[in-house]
Design an enzyme around this catalytic site. Structure first.
Site, PDB file in Angstrom:
ATOM      1  N   ARG A  20      -4.462  -3.422  10.561  1.00 30.23           N
ATOM      2  CA  ARG A  20      -4.649  -4.784  11.077  1.00 30.23           C
ATOM      3  C   ARG A  20      -3.387  -5.274  11.760  1.00 30.23           C
ATOM      4  O   ARG A  20      -2.314  -5.292  11.163  1.00 30.23           O
ATOM      5  CB  ARG A  20      -5.022  -5.727   9.934  1.00 30.23           C
ATOM      6  CG  ARG A  20      -6.323  -5.294   9.299  1.00 30.23           C
ATOM      7  CD  ARG A  20      -6.917  -6.363   8.442  1.00 30.23           C
ATOM      8  NE  ARG A  20      -8.169  -5.859   7.899  1.00 30.23           N
ATOM      9  CZ  ARG A  20      -9.037  -6.581   7.235  1.00 30.23           C
ATOM     10  NH1 ARG A  20      -8.799  -7.863   7.024  1.00 30.23           N
ATOM     11  NH2 ARG A  20     -10.153  -6.045   6.788  1.00 30.23           N
ATOM     12  N   GLU A  68      -1.948  -7.882  12.049  1.00 33.79           N
ATOM     13  CA  GLU A  68      -1.730  -9.235  11.528  1.00 33.79           C
ATOM     14  C   GLU A  68      -0.595  -9.891  12.305  1.00 33.79           C
ATOM     15  O   GLU A  68       0.431  -9.284  12.558  1.00 33.79           O
ATOM     16  CB  GLU A  68      -1.343  -9.191  10.044  1.00 33.79           C
ATOM     17  CG  GLU A  68      -2.334  -8.510   9.125  1.00 33.79           C
ATOM     18  CD  GLU A  68      -3.485  -9.407   8.740  1.00 33.79           C
ATOM     19  OE1 GLU A  68      -3.495 -10.577   9.196  1.00 33.79           O
ATOM     20  OE2 GLU A  68      -4.378  -8.934   8.016  1.00 33.79           O
ATOM     21  N   ARG A 126       2.249 -10.779   1.549  1.00 30.83           N
ATOM     22  CA  ARG A 126       1.001 -10.183   1.050  1.00 30.83           C
ATOM     23  C   ARG A 126       0.157  -9.532   2.154  1.00 30.83           C
ATOM     24  O   ARG A 126      -1.011  -9.227   1.950  1.00 30.83           O
ATOM     25  CB  ARG A 126       0.181 -11.218   0.288  1.00 30.83           C
ATOM     26  CG  ARG A 126      -0.212 -12.414   1.099  1.00 30.83           C
ATOM     27  CD  ARG A 126      -0.715 -13.544   0.202  1.00 30.83           C
ATOM     28  NE  ARG A 126      -0.881 -14.736   1.011  1.00 30.83           N
ATOM     29  CZ  ARG A 126      -2.019 -15.098   1.578  1.00 30.83           C
ATOM     30  NH1 ARG A 126      -3.097 -14.393   1.396  1.00 30.83           N
ATOM     31  NH2 ARG A 126      -2.077 -16.190   2.322  1.00 30.83           N
ATOM     32  N   HIS A 127       0.736  -9.363   3.330  1.00 32.81           N
ATOM     33  CA  HIS A 127       0.030  -8.668   4.405  1.00 32.81           C
ATOM     34  C   HIS A 127       0.799  -7.422   4.847  1.00 32.81           C
ATOM     35  O   HIS A 127       2.015  -7.457   4.980  1.00 32.81           O
ATOM     36  CB  HIS A 127      -0.152  -9.579   5.623  1.00 32.81           C
ATOM     37  CG  HIS A 127      -1.184 -10.641   5.428  1.00 32.81           C
ATOM     38  ND1 HIS A 127      -0.846 -11.913   5.041  1.00 32.81           N
ATOM     39  CD2 HIS A 127      -2.533 -10.603   5.540  1.00 32.81           C
ATOM     40  CE1 HIS A 127      -1.969 -12.630   4.932  1.00 32.81           C
ATOM     41  NE2 HIS A 127      -3.002 -11.857   5.229  1.00 32.81           N
ATOM     42  N   SER A 144     -13.103  -9.602  -0.544  1.00 30.78           N
ATOM     43  CA  SER A 144     -14.163 -10.357   0.127  1.00 30.78           C
ATOM     44  C   SER A 144     -15.405  -9.496   0.127  1.00 30.78           C
ATOM     45  O   SER A 144     -15.324  -8.272   0.307  1.00 30.78           O
ATOM     46  CB  SER A 144     -13.782 -10.692   1.567  1.00 30.78           C
ATOM     47  OG  SER A 144     -12.890 -11.772   1.589  1.00 30.78           O
ATOM     48  N   ARG A 159      -2.778  -5.243  -2.967  1.00 31.17           N
ATOM     49  CA  ARG A 159      -2.782  -6.566  -3.608  1.00 31.17           C
ATOM     50  C   ARG A 159      -3.165  -6.467  -5.075  1.00 31.17           C
ATOM     51  O   ARG A 159      -2.676  -7.220  -5.908  1.00 31.17           O
ATOM     52  CB  ARG A 159      -3.739  -7.504  -2.875  1.00 31.17           C
ATOM     53  CG  ARG A 159      -3.189  -7.944  -1.548  1.00 31.17           C
ATOM     54  CD  ARG A 159      -3.911  -9.165  -1.048  1.00 31.17           C
ATOM     55  NE  ARG A 159      -3.550  -9.426   0.329  1.00 31.17           N
ATOM     56  CZ  ARG A 159      -4.110 -10.333   1.083  1.00 31.17           C
ATOM     57  NH1 ARG A 159      -5.088 -11.081   0.592  1.00 31.17           N
ATOM     58  NH2 ARG A 159      -3.719 -10.517   2.323  1.00 31.17           N
TER      59      ARG A 159
END
Ligand code: ATP
Ligand code: MN
Length: 434
Positions: free
Chosen positions: A211, A213, A219-220, A360, A408
């Site tokens: 990703r 980001e 936390r990424h 998710s 995580r």
């Protein structure tokens, strides 16, 4: 190495050959101690000028810290030694000499910045408390795989080089694929869904996601490990049950098999396997509770995404893992199904640790017409996803699933400050090597 004994297994009376790194050499004049370290621990090697071969003592005294050596000799009981035993050596062989200038002190006596540690991960992982994190990480993945097996899943591997992203183009890393533009996959979402309509029905995957980001946060990562579940003939509530099972199993595995590692991290007292059902809050309850904490400057209203401070305030309030369910459809991805009796309300859910989001998931849209309409509403061209939508014409069962961030999970389990501590070689905006 044939005939090698791990230091932890060296018992008084044994003749052994141990192999490892020179942790330190303490010269007390006339007598000296070489501490040898291997993956299982450390052992003291005694060097005595009067009673031992001069060359052997010389080799032991002069070998630099962090050099790789093998030592053969007899193990004796010695109550004053750190592990109650020591080796009286008959031979010491230096296999690889270390430079005396070390970029990082593996004995941990000198603290190092995270960036120095990451630049020198090999040396960093000679520290037993750092190694412990990765042994625990391995146990988390082992226990998760076992839990998926309990659930009747088949492990799959899906492509990481793809023609299109899952959720639009913003977070995608483009690459060149034989002269064509392609991307690194940001989620196995579409592929794992295709497998629930195959004969496999229920699958899991543990693999990298990529990703782009925008922000550097604790936390990424730009390359993370996603633990994905997808199953035919289940709804979102059953997917939540599966999620709870996998997360609890990971904690149980660590509690059972990583006692020593937890102790090294100073967590043996406080480590708790989550028990009982994770509370399930609706999105509406969640925003009410966040508003009630008074932590936010502005009150949240229906339709807002939960800001990081809101998540944190709610996490403190709830104090354990919990789910947030029944999100507004407009802030959940198009492939998630709405409730049949309310199309404003999505079956999407997040599973939260008090510190942050871990998972998710949701029930998926399995009806062809609704799925294609979802792509259009999202501003995506359904033609580009034809490889995926097409299969929904040939018998795609109702299904649900989720994605759990592996790093995580480890980070929150061990109370690590920065997600980079849970990855051997993290990829972020500043870091592309090592
Ligand atoms: P966030 O809002 O926290 O950035 P997200 O909602 O964008 O996460 P999802 O697409 O829901 O992430 O991915 C599922 C899970 O994968 C997340 O809950 C998280 O645990 C993990 N994850 C996603 N992106 C990253 C990332 N960049 N680094 C580490 N883990 C990630
Ligand atoms: Mn999410």
């Amino acid at each position: 190495m044939k005939g090698r004994t791990y230091t932890v297994d060296a018992e008084p009376g044994d003749d052994v050959t141990v192999a490892g790194w020179v942790h330190e050499v303490r010269d007390l004049g006339g007598i000296a101690f070489l501490i040898l370290r291997d993956k299982t621990g450390k052992i003291q090697i005694k060097l005595e000028e009067d009673s031992m071969d001069a060359d052997l003592v010389e080799t032991g005294l002069n070998v630099s810290r962090e050099s790789v050596v093998t030592v053969s000799g007899s193990v004796k009981e010695e109550p004053r030694a750190p592990t109650d035993v020591e080796i009286l050596p008959e031979s010491i062989e230096v296999l690889a000499e270390s430079d005396t200038q070390l970029p990082l002190d593996p004995s941990g006596k000198v603290d190092a910045e995270l960036s120095t540690r990451l630049d020198n991960r090999t040396l960093d992982l000679r520290k037993e408390e750092v190694k412990a994190i990765f042994e625990i990480r391995a146990e988390v993945l082992r226990a998760a795989r076992e839990a998926f097996r309990d659930l009747g899943c088949t492990e799959i591997n899906t492509p990481k080089i793809v023609a299109t992203g899952t959720e639009g183009g913003t977070e995608l890393f483009p690459i060149t694929y034989f002269g064509e533009e392609a991307f690194m996959n940001q989620s196995p979402q579409l592929f794992k869904q295709l497998m629930v309509g195959s004969g496999l029905e229920r699958v899991f995957e543990i693999g990298p996601i990529f990703r782009a980001e925008e922000h550097n946060t604790p936390r990424h990562l730009n390359e993370a490990t996603s633990i994905d579940f997808e199953s035919a003939f289940v709804d979102h509530t059953e997917a939540m049950d599966a999620c709870e099972h996998v997360v609890k199993s990971a904690y149980e595995g660590v509690a059972e098999n990583c006692e020593r590692q937890l102790e090294l991290l100073g967590l043996d007292e406080e480590f708790e396997v989550p028990d009982g059902e994770f509370p399930r809050l609706t999105y509406e309850e969640a925003i009410e509770r966040i508003n009630a904490t008074g932590e936010l400057d502005e009150q949240l209203v229906w339709g807002d995404d939960l800001p990081t401070e809101g998540e944190r305030a709610l996490g403190e309030d709830v104090g354990e893992h919990y789910f947030i369910t029944d999100w507004p459809s407009e802030i959940k991805p198009f492939y998630i199904k709405d409730h049949d009796d309310d199309e404003q309300l999505s079956t999407g859910f997040d599973m939260m640790h008090p510190r942050m989001e871990l998972v998710s998931g949701g029930q998926r849209e399995h009806r062809y017409d609704e799925l294609v309409a979802g792509f259009e509403q999202q501003g995506l061209d359904p033609d580009q996803f034809e490889y995926y939508t097409k299969m929904f014409k040939y018998g795609m069962p109702p299904h649900a699933g989720w994605g759990l961030g592996g790093e995580r999970l480890v980070m929150t389990m061990l109370g690590l400050e920065n997600i980079r501590e849970a990855v051997l070689f993290p990829r972020d905006r500043q870091r592309l090597s090592p």
